[in-house]
Design a protein around this motif. Structure first.
Motif, PDB file in Angstrom:
ATOM      1  N   ASP A  54      31.955 -11.207 -12.409  1.00 39.58           N
ATOM      2  CA  ASP A  54      32.209 -12.103 -13.536  1.00 39.58           C
ATOM      3  C   ASP A  54      31.432 -13.413 -13.404  1.00 39.58           C
ATOM      4  O   ASP A  54      31.038 -14.010 -14.410  1.00 39.58           O
ATOM      5  N   VAL A  55      31.236 -13.875 -12.168  1.00 42.32           N
ATOM      6  CA  VAL A  55      30.422 -15.075 -11.955  1.00 42.32           C
ATOM      7  C   VAL A  55      28.997 -14.841 -12.439  1.00 42.32           C
ATOM      8  O   VAL A  55      28.388 -15.676 -13.121  1.00 42.32           O
ATOM      9  N   VAL A  56      28.443 -13.674 -12.104  1.00 37.70           N
ATOM     10  CA  VAL A  56      27.023 -13.416 -12.335  1.00 37.70           C
ATOM     11  C   VAL A  56      26.743 -12.902 -13.742  1.00 37.70           C
ATOM     12  O   VAL A  56      25.783 -13.358 -14.397  1.00 37.70           O
ATOM     13  N   ARG A  57      27.528 -11.959 -14.215  1.00 34.95           N
ATOM     14  CA  ARG A  57      27.222 -11.273 -15.464  1.00 34.95           C
ATOM     15  C   ARG A  57      27.153 -12.250 -16.644  1.00 34.95           C
ATOM     16  O   ARG A  57      28.026 -13.086 -16.822  1.00 34.95           O
ATOM     17  N   ASP A  58      26.078 -12.138 -17.427  1.00 35.50           N
ATOM     18  CA  ASP A  58      25.836 -12.940 -18.634  1.00 35.50           C
ATOM     19  C   ASP A  58      25.566 -14.421 -18.355  1.00 35.50           C
ATOM     20  O   ASP A  58      25.524 -15.227 -19.290  1.00 35.50           O
ATOM     21  N   SER A  59      25.357 -14.785 -17.112  1.00 37.00           N
ATOM     22  CA  SER A  59      25.042 -16.179 -16.775  1.00 37.00           C
ATOM     23  C   SER A  59      23.529 -16.405 -16.812  1.00 37.00           C
ATOM     24  O   SER A  59      22.754 -15.576 -16.334  1.00 37.00           O
ATOM     25  N   ASP A  60      23.117 -17.545 -17.355  1.00 36.98           N
ATOM     26  CA  ASP A  60      21.695 -17.926 -17.368  1.00 36.98           C
ATOM     27  C   ASP A  60      21.285 -18.504 -16.018  1.00 36.98           C
ATOM     28  O   ASP A  60      20.138 -18.356 -15.591  1.00 36.98           O
ATOM     29  N   ILE A  61      22.225 -19.200 -15.363  1.00 41.24           N
ATOM     30  CA  ILE A  61      22.023 -19.763 -14.034  1.00 41.24           C
ATOM     31  C   ILE A  61      23.194 -19.331 -13.171  1.00 41.24           C
ATOM     32  O   ILE A  61      24.345 -19.420 -13.598  1.00 41.24           O
ATOM     33  N   VAL A  62      22.895 -18.861 -11.968  1.00 39.92           N
ATOM     34  CA  VAL A  62      23.931 -18.456 -11.022  1.00 39.92           C
ATOM     35  C   VAL A  62      23.728 -19.231  -9.735  1.00 39.92           C
ATOM     36  O   VAL A  62      22.599 -19.374  -9.249  1.00 39.92           O
ATOM     37  N   THR A  63      24.817 -19.746  -9.170  1.00 41.10           N
ATOM     38  CA  THR A  63      24.707 -20.420  -7.878  1.00 41.10           C
ATOM     39  C   THR A  63      25.914 -20.102  -7.015  1.00 41.10           C
ATOM     40  O   THR A  63      27.054 -20.145  -7.477  1.00 41.10           O
ATOM     41  N   TYR A  64      25.646 -19.747  -5.758  1.00 38.91           N
ATOM     42  CA  TYR A  64      26.691 -19.518  -4.768  1.00 38.91           C
ATOM     43  C   TYR A  64      26.732 -20.735  -3.841  1.00 38.91           C
ATOM     44  O   TYR A  64      25.770 -21.010  -3.128  1.00 38.91           O
ATOM     45  N   CYS A  65      27.847 -21.460  -3.868  1.00 43.90           N
ATOM     46  CA  CYS A  65      28.007 -22.683  -3.080  1.00 43.90           C
ATOM     47  C   CYS A  65      29.234 -22.589  -2.181  1.00 43.90           C
ATOM     48  O   CYS A  65      29.911 -23.586  -1.924  1.00 43.90           O
ATOM     49  N   ASN A  66      29.505 -21.400  -1.715  1.00 46.55           N
ATOM     50  CA  ASN A  66      30.711 -21.116  -0.928  1.00 46.55           C
ATOM     51  C   ASN A  66      30.491 -21.402   0.550  1.00 46.55           C
ATOM     52  O   ASN A  66      29.363 -21.482   1.031  1.00 46.55           O
ATOM     53  N   SER A  67      31.582 -21.545   1.279  1.00 44.76           N
ATOM     54  CA  SER A  67      31.531 -21.639   2.735  1.00 44.76           C
ATOM     55  C   SER A  67      32.180 -20.383   3.315  1.00 44.76           C
ATOM     56  O   SER A  67      33.004 -19.731   2.679  1.00 44.76           O
ATOM     57  N   ASN A  68      31.791 -20.057   4.541  1.00 46.91           N
ATOM     58  CA  ASN A  68      32.262 -18.825   5.158  1.00 46.91           C
ATOM     59  C   ASN A  68      31.980 -18.922   6.647  1.00 46.91           C
ATOM     60  O   ASN A  68      31.577 -19.965   7.139  1.00 46.91           O
ATOM     61  N   CYS A  95      17.537 -14.571 -15.696  1.00 46.89           N
ATOM     62  CA  CYS A  95      18.465 -15.395 -14.920  1.00 46.89           C
ATOM     63  C   CYS A  95      17.730 -16.131 -13.802  1.00 46.89           C
ATOM     64  O   CYS A  95      16.821 -15.591 -13.165  1.00 46.89           O
ATOM     65  N   PHE A  96      18.153 -17.362 -13.559  1.00 44.37           N
ATOM     66  CA  PHE A  96      17.710 -18.143 -12.400  1.00 44.37           C
ATOM     67  C   PHE A  96      18.888 -18.233 -11.441  1.00 44.37           C
ATOM     68  O   PHE A  96      19.968 -18.677 -11.814  1.00 44.37           O
ATOM     69  N   LEU A  97      18.669 -17.801 -10.190  1.00 44.22           N
ATOM     70  CA  LEU A  97      19.712 -17.837  -9.165  1.00 44.22           C
ATOM     71  C   LEU A  97      19.346 -18.872  -8.119  1.00 44.22           C
ATOM     72  O   LEU A  97      18.292 -18.778  -7.470  1.00 44.22           O
ATOM     73  N   SER A  98      20.193 -19.865  -7.961  1.00 42.90           N
ATOM     74  CA  SER A  98      20.006 -20.918  -6.961  1.00 42.90           C
ATOM     75  C   SER A  98      21.015 -20.686  -5.847  1.00 42.90           C
ATOM     76  O   SER A  98      22.220 -20.716  -6.081  1.00 42.90           O
ATOM     77  N   MET A  99      20.516 -20.452  -4.620  1.00 44.95           N
ATOM     78  CA  MET A  99      21.403 -20.038  -3.535  1.00 44.95           C
ATOM     79  C   MET A  99      21.301 -20.980  -2.330  1.00 44.95           C
ATOM     80  O   MET A  99      20.481 -20.775  -1.428  1.00 44.95           O
ATOM     81  N   PRO A 100      22.151 -22.023  -2.295  1.00 45.08           N
ATOM     82  CA  PRO A 100      22.166 -22.935  -1.142  1.00 45.08           C
ATOM     83  C   PRO A 100      23.204 -22.566  -0.093  1.00 45.08           C
ATOM     84  O   PRO A 100      23.441 -23.349   0.828  1.00 45.08           O
ATOM     85  N   ALA A 101      23.832 -21.391  -0.230  1.00 48.26           N
ATOM     86  CA  ALA A 101      24.923 -21.023   0.688  1.00 48.26           C
ATOM     87  C   ALA A 101      24.874 -19.530   0.972  1.00 48.26           C
ATOM     88  O   ALA A 101      23.885 -18.855   0.700  1.00 48.26           O
ATOM     89  N   TYR A 102      25.962 -19.017   1.518  1.00 51.67           N
ATOM     90  CA  TYR A 102      26.055 -17.620   1.939  1.00 51.67           C
ATOM     91  C   TYR A 102      25.753 -16.670   0.786  1.00 51.67           C
ATOM     92  O   TYR A 102      26.312 -16.805  -0.304  1.00 51.67           O
ATOM     93  N   CYS A 103      24.882 -15.681   1.050  1.00 52.80           N
ATOM     94  CA  CYS A 103      24.501 -14.759  -0.005  1.00 52.80           C
ATOM     95  C   CYS A 103      23.838 -13.525   0.589  1.00 52.80           C
ATOM     96  O   CYS A 103      23.138 -13.608   1.594  1.00 52.80           O
ATOM     97  N   ARG A 104      24.067 -12.377  -0.025  1.00 51.26           N
ATOM     98  CA  ARG A 104      23.305 -11.169   0.274  1.00 51.26           C
ATOM     99  C   ARG A 104      22.995 -10.466  -1.045  1.00 51.26           C
ATOM    100  O   ARG A 104      23.708 -10.641  -2.049  1.00 51.26           O
ATOM    101  N   LEU A 105      21.941  -9.688  -1.044  1.00 52.42           N
ATOM    102  CA  LEU A 105      21.469  -9.016  -2.251  1.00 52.42           C
ATOM    103  C   LEU A 105      21.570  -7.515  -2.070  1.00 52.42           C
ATOM    104  O   LEU A 105      21.398  -7.002  -0.960  1.00 52.42           O
ATOM    105  N   ASP A 106      21.801  -6.789  -3.160  1.00 56.69           N
ATOM    106  CA  ASP A 106      21.715  -5.340  -3.064  1.00 56.69           C
ATOM    107  C   ASP A 106      20.242  -4.932  -3.070  1.00 56.69           C
ATOM    108  O   ASP A 106      19.345  -5.763  -3.268  1.00 56.69           O
ATOM    109  N   ASP A 107      19.981  -3.650  -2.829  1.00 56.44           N
ATOM    110  CA  ASP A 107      18.600  -3.172  -2.694  1.00 56.44           C
ATOM    111  C   ASP A 107      17.773  -3.475  -3.939  1.00 56.44           C
ATOM    112  O   ASP A 107      16.592  -3.837  -3.856  1.00 56.44           O
ATOM    113  N   ALA A 108      18.376  -3.338  -5.105  1.00 55.10           N
ATOM    114  CA  ALA A 108      17.636  -3.549  -6.348  1.00 55.10           C
ATOM    115  C   ALA A 108      17.215  -5.009  -6.517  1.00 55.10           C
ATOM    116  O   ALA A 108      16.139  -5.297  -7.053  1.00 55.10           O
ATOM    117  N   MET A 109      18.042  -5.942  -6.029  1.00 55.15           N
ATOM    118  CA  MET A 109      17.689  -7.368  -6.122  1.00 55.15           C
ATOM    119  C   MET A 109      16.585  -7.730  -5.137  1.00 55.15           C
ATOM    120  O   MET A 109      15.923  -8.761  -5.289  1.00 55.15           O
TER     121      MET A 109
END
Length: 379
Positions: free
Chosen positions: A219-233, A253-267
């Protein structure tokens, strides 16, 4: 010729930093853009053999014969981050980074930061300043620089994971560079942080008409023009890092990732543009940590370095944000391309923003003047 050996410097508390403009996000984004162009030109130095290191961190063993030695708990950091920046800045400095996630139980921020700004000729101190806001705003401003060049100009919807400090400053930077944003979808861990975030949005950006709390990463990602993960872990288990699946990602989509993140194979495929804030930073990290680097450095750029090491990606397929701000590499080229920016954070960012704030404080007479000496006892 008479010598002038007197050295004075200023101390800037957090309230002083606020008065001097540390929370001016639009100006911070512009400052970071200038800094990135200097990075592309090579007019900077950081620590390490390749002059691109994030800094030097003290580590602690899992077991120690000394009962008073700290344990390597989550986000336990004692770290020095030095840098020099040329161009219009011509200063150097170091951020001292003390962090412990247990601070939150004491009503303190996870990280408590200080910054010292120095004259590049003599090395004399110019300012000693509170750096929590300095660091937070320079970190948030980098996604803003990315959005200026890599997000669609008509971006309206932001999907945010993690409504804490980094989430707020990232949103502030997006608002400074993408004025049509009117919708935010946010996922957080607790109601307190969500309530604080929503209150802040309503008070700060009344042009945002829709704020939706969502329950899933999709839900965070779908239909978003900008996505950012700013979580701690906690680092160590890559499978626990929040994922981005290609099927969720909207074209353009533009994805800005300053925190924890992993991508699936397609990404991870070549048709997704992969931009780093500084390739040399990730090369330095890759040399400094065991492999896979992404297990120890949860930023997605570390995964890209692992992919290069595994032969899944060539280094020339990675782009530098500095090359884009300098005009040597194009920014967004069409409305359909998906672009992901890895934001690792660098001490040159602290030097740049600290220099601007220091000059503002001097101009306005803000801060407490301190004397180091009139004449040094030893010379």
């Amino acid at each position: 010729m008479s010598e002038n050996t007197k050295i004075d410097f200023i101390y800037l508390s957090e309230p002083d930093m606020i008065k001097a403009g540390v929370m001016n996000m639009a100006k911070c984004v512009d400052t970071m853009e200038s800094m990135f162009t200097l990075l592309h030109q090579g007019d900077y130095r950081m620590a390490g053999p390749n002059s691109d290191s994030h800094g030097a961190m003290i580590t602690f063993p899992e077991e120690s014969p000394f009962p008073t030695m700290p344990k390597p708990t989550a986000d336990r950091r004692l770290m020095a981050m030095p840098a020099y920046l040329g161009g219009e800045f011509q200063t150097c400095g170091v951020k001292w980074y003390g962090s412990n996630i247990a601070n939150r139980e004491k009503g303190l921020p996870r990280s408590i930061l200080m910054f010292i700004l120095n004259d590049i000729d003599t090395g004399a101190p110019m300012a000693y300043m509170s750096a929590n806001l300095l660091s937070a705003y320079r970190t948030g401003a980098v996604p803003g620089v990315g959005a200026r060049h890599l997000a669609r100009k008509d971006s309206k919807t932001v999907g945010l994971l993690g409504p804490g400090v980094m989430g707020k400053t990232s949103i502030a930077a997006f608002m400074a560079t993408c004025p049509d944003i009117d919708t935010i979808k946010v996922k957080g861990r607790g109601q307190k942080s969500l309530d604080s975030f929503i209150t802040w949005i309503k008070e700060t950006y009344p042009q945002i008409t829709t704020i939706t709390v969502v329950d899933s990463l999709e839900d965070v990602v779908r239909d978003s023009d900008i996505v950012t993960y700013c979580n701690s872990n906690e680092t160590g288990d890559i499978s626990s890092y929040p994922e981005v699946k290609r099927e969720w990602v909207k074209p353009g989509c533009f994805l800005s990732m300053p925190a924890y993140c992993r991508l699936d194979d397609a990404m991870e495929q070549n048709d997704v543009r992969k931009v780093l804030d500084n390739t040399g930073l990730y090369q330095a990290w890759f040399e400094e940590v065991p492999k896979p680097a992404h297990q120890y450095i949860p930023i997605i750029g570390a995964r890209f370095m692992d992919m290069v090491n595994e032969g899944k990606l060539s280094l020339d397929q990675l782009e530098d944000l500095g090359a884009i701000t300098a005009g040597a590499t194009p920014g967004r080229t069409n409305d359909e391309e998906i672009i992901i920016l890895s934001v690792g954070g660098m001490p040159v960012e602290d030097v740049a923003w600290a220099t601007v704030i220091y000059r503002s404080a001097i101009e306005q007479g803000i801060g407490v003047k301190l004397n180091l000496w009139d004449t040094p006892e030893l010379r």
